[in-house]
Design a protein around this motif. Sequence first.
Motif, PDB file in Angstrom:
ATOM      1  N   CYS A  35       4.561  16.230  -3.245  1.00 48.02           N
ATOM      2  CA  CYS A  35       3.088  15.659  -3.375  1.00 48.02           C
ATOM      3  C   CYS A  35       2.636  16.111  -2.514  1.00 48.02           C
ATOM      4  O   CYS A  35       1.455  15.265  -1.891  1.00 48.02           O
ATOM      5  CB  CYS A  35       3.100  14.141  -3.527  1.00 48.02           C
ATOM      6  N   THR A  38      -1.310  15.692  -3.140  1.00 48.72           N
ATOM      7  CA  THR A  38      -1.655  14.163  -3.183  1.00 48.72           C
ATOM      8  C   THR A  38      -2.064  13.846  -1.814  1.00 48.72           C
ATOM      9  O   THR A  38      -3.125  13.185  -1.387  1.00 48.72           O
ATOM     10  CB  THR A  38      -0.482  13.471  -3.576  1.00 48.72           C
ATOM     11  N   PHE A  72      -0.078   7.471   4.758  1.00 43.42           N
ATOM     12  CA  PHE A  72       0.557   7.333   3.349  1.00 43.42           C
ATOM     13  C   PHE A  72       1.870   8.116   3.517  1.00 43.42           C
ATOM     14  O   PHE A  72       2.765   7.763   2.867  1.00 43.42           O
ATOM     15  CB  PHE A  72      -0.263   8.014   2.507  1.00 43.42           C
ATOM     16  N   ILE A  76       5.693   6.379   2.598  1.00 42.26           N
ATOM     17  CA  ILE A  76       6.684   7.139   1.553  1.00 42.26           C
ATOM     18  C   ILE A  76       7.838   7.556   2.123  1.00 42.26           C
ATOM     19  O   ILE A  76       9.074   7.250   1.712  1.00 42.26           O
ATOM     20  CB  ILE A  76       5.902   8.304   0.739  1.00 42.26           C
ATOM     21  N   ALA A  91      10.937  10.666  -5.073  1.00 40.92           N
ATOM     22  CA  ALA A  91      10.005   9.535  -4.643  1.00 40.92           C
ATOM     23  C   ALA A  91       8.638  10.290  -4.461  1.00 40.92           C
ATOM     24  O   ALA A  91       7.504   9.658  -5.042  1.00 40.92           O
ATOM     25  CB  ALA A  91      10.424   9.033  -3.447  1.00 40.92           C
ATOM     26  N   THR A  92       8.403  11.554  -4.153  1.00 42.56           N
ATOM     27  CA  THR A  92       7.092  12.166  -3.994  1.00 42.56           C
ATOM     28  C   THR A  92       6.559  12.317  -5.442  1.00 42.56           C
ATOM     29  O   THR A  92       5.470  12.445  -5.623  1.00 42.56           O
ATOM     30  CB  THR A  92       7.133  13.453  -2.969  1.00 42.56           C
ATOM     31  N   PHE A  95       5.144   9.348  -6.423  1.00 44.44           N
ATOM     32  CA  PHE A  95       3.800   9.046  -5.588  1.00 44.44           C
ATOM     33  C   PHE A  95       2.923   9.763  -6.047  1.00 44.44           C
ATOM     34  O   PHE A  95       1.755   9.135  -6.252  1.00 44.44           O
ATOM     35  CB  PHE A  95       4.398   8.942  -4.136  1.00 44.44           C
ATOM     36  N   MET A  99      -0.713   8.012  -7.293  1.00 42.31           N
ATOM     37  CA  MET A  99      -1.839   8.033  -6.506  1.00 42.31           C
ATOM     38  C   MET A  99      -3.135   8.698  -7.526  1.00 42.31           C
ATOM     39  O   MET A  99      -4.170   8.039  -7.620  1.00 42.31           O
ATOM     40  CB  MET A  99      -1.617   9.054  -5.279  1.00 42.31           C
TER      41      MET A  99
ATOM     42  N   ALA B 264       3.504   2.734 -12.394  1.00 38.94           N
ATOM     43  CA  ALA B 264       3.763   2.481 -11.362  1.00 38.94           C
ATOM     44  C   ALA B 264       4.691   1.399 -11.225  1.00 38.94           C
ATOM     45  O   ALA B 264       5.498   1.621  -9.989  1.00 38.94           O
ATOM     46  CB  ALA B 264       2.716   1.899 -10.523  1.00 38.94           C
ATOM     47  N   PHE B 267       8.002   3.185 -10.299  1.00 41.41           N
ATOM     48  CA  PHE B 267       8.089   3.707  -8.972  1.00 41.41           C
ATOM     49  C   PHE B 267       8.281   2.572  -7.893  1.00 41.41           C
ATOM     50  O   PHE B 267       9.065   2.692  -6.864  1.00 41.41           O
ATOM     51  CB  PHE B 267       6.760   4.134  -8.595  1.00 41.41           C
ATOM     52  N   ILE B 271      11.296   2.152  -4.820  1.00 45.45           N
ATOM     53  CA  ILE B 271      11.089   1.928  -3.375  1.00 45.45           C
ATOM     54  C   ILE B 271      11.873   0.769  -2.768  1.00 45.45           C
ATOM     55  O   ILE B 271      12.523   0.948  -1.814  1.00 45.45           O
ATOM     56  CB  ILE B 271       9.604   1.762  -3.066  1.00 45.45           C
TER      57      ILE B 271
END
Lengths: 282, 290
Positions: A35, A38, A72, A76, A91-92, A95, A99, B264, B267, B271
Amino acid sequence: MNSYYVQILTVTGINIILAVSLNLVTGFTGQLSLCHATFMGIGAYTATLAALKLGIPFAVALILGAISAALFGFIIGVPTLRLKGDYLAIATLGFGEIMKNILLNLEITGGPMGLRGIPKVTNVYVVYLCVTLVIFSLNRIMHSRVGKSFIAIREDELAAEAMGINTANFKILAFVLGAFYAGLAGGLYAFFFRYINPNNFGFMKSIEILSMVVLGGLGNTYGALLGAAIITVLPEFLRSVSPVIAQYRMVFYGILLVAMMIWRPQGIMGENKVMKRRGQAA
Amino acid sequence: MFAEQILNGLTLGSTYALIALGYTMVYGILELINFAHSEIYMTGAFIGLIMVTVYKMPFPLALIIAMAGSCLLGVTIEKVAYKPLRKSTRIAPLISAIGVSIFLQNAALILAGPQVRAFPVNFKSASIKLGQSIQMSSLQLLILLISIILMVGLHFLIHRTKLGQAMRATAQDKEAAQLMGIKIDRVISFTFAIGSALGGAAGVLVGVYFNSVDPMMGFFPGLKGFVAAVLGGIGNIPGAMLGGLILGIVEVLGAVYMSRYKDAIAFAVLIIILLVKPTGLLGRKLQEKV
């Protein structure tokens, strides 16, 4: 100089900042981030909004953009980088998309219309001043204890930990620094193109940055610089040859990533040992 | 109303579970996040669509061909893009996987165009009444049934056959398995084949469920399949099934309150698990080996 060439030169500079900062995370520290664009977008939006709505001077707005991107990155990085394994990559990936979704839906960011009427402050000199500062500071970091810790983590996380390196903290630090520089590049981008919208900072842009680093050489700042230059200039050149080829750009990046990993994982510049075979003496 | 939402969640969740199985099986053996899995899912949906619309095949046959096609694609990807990198650092196969994913997605965009296509399958749109107020469409029942059959089949394969035993041994300790005479390369190929077939089946089922197929359709389901795998405990097969079902229900219930940010939710779940219980619901903590 012809203004078209000046524009390409400026964009190359912005892409160099993006590539060398992703290289810090992926090349030196060995953490795959998907990301990076991002963070660039967060920097671009923060800097623009700070300058337009709050009237903050541009230099300060640029730094604010970089700081908010770093923030940010921290949010994360903390849950995903404390763990072993490759959670960061996925995860990225998530994310970045979330975003983009948020930027498309918020009112203050102008939704899908983006933000217009940004004053043009960035020029080729400002960009290359930033490139110089970024590369200089990166070199200082990589020659310090911190940089050596990054490389140790990439080479062998377990061994690094045994040597007393707090791997979680250093991984987060590398990621936050990378986000900071990407945010700076985003601000420069916004003040150069004078118009931003969420699609400028999507997954495809992240892949483009990754391709630059992989092509030039993972774990080699000047390799990343070269990769950024090639991937910025080459499509422009090809576009003038045949507009059809430009359509196939993303397919090409995909093949490039696979082929480089198989045949030349150290990239064009080579020489470093990022991709050394497991179990070999360093 | 609430019970119906749970039912919707289960239907959606069973497709996430099918996707999660592919991730978790590959991760269990190679410790690799197979990013191309979401594109295998998309390809499966396209093969199913072509079989139904162009070749006018009945749905069950189209499903089987789509699974076979995905299976072939998965095995090919492993041979071309991952196998040469088996001995390199962690990040090389990850980058290669991303490359494959990008390549397939954009090749599909060029071949099929960006437009969303309908998946015309003629089912009698009868709805079945369960109790007084709960209705279930025949399509939902079909998706749940197929998912359950596939998962029971997988369970049988892993626990009752020699191949399954070899897979479990390889996941536990590759070198020891090799010393016991297990052909690692074959086991890895089979793992990709089975995981991809399940992913392709999920693609077809979701394509029919939402009546839409497009080149970008794999992105979010792929991501959510991975979240489901982590939720259940990555590398753990019953975990992937449980994780998928839970994620489906959470998402459907969550969407009632925040439909704009529906994607979302998964996601946020990721997390939270990573913060609270990174080994997942059913996963065991493994000591890292030197």
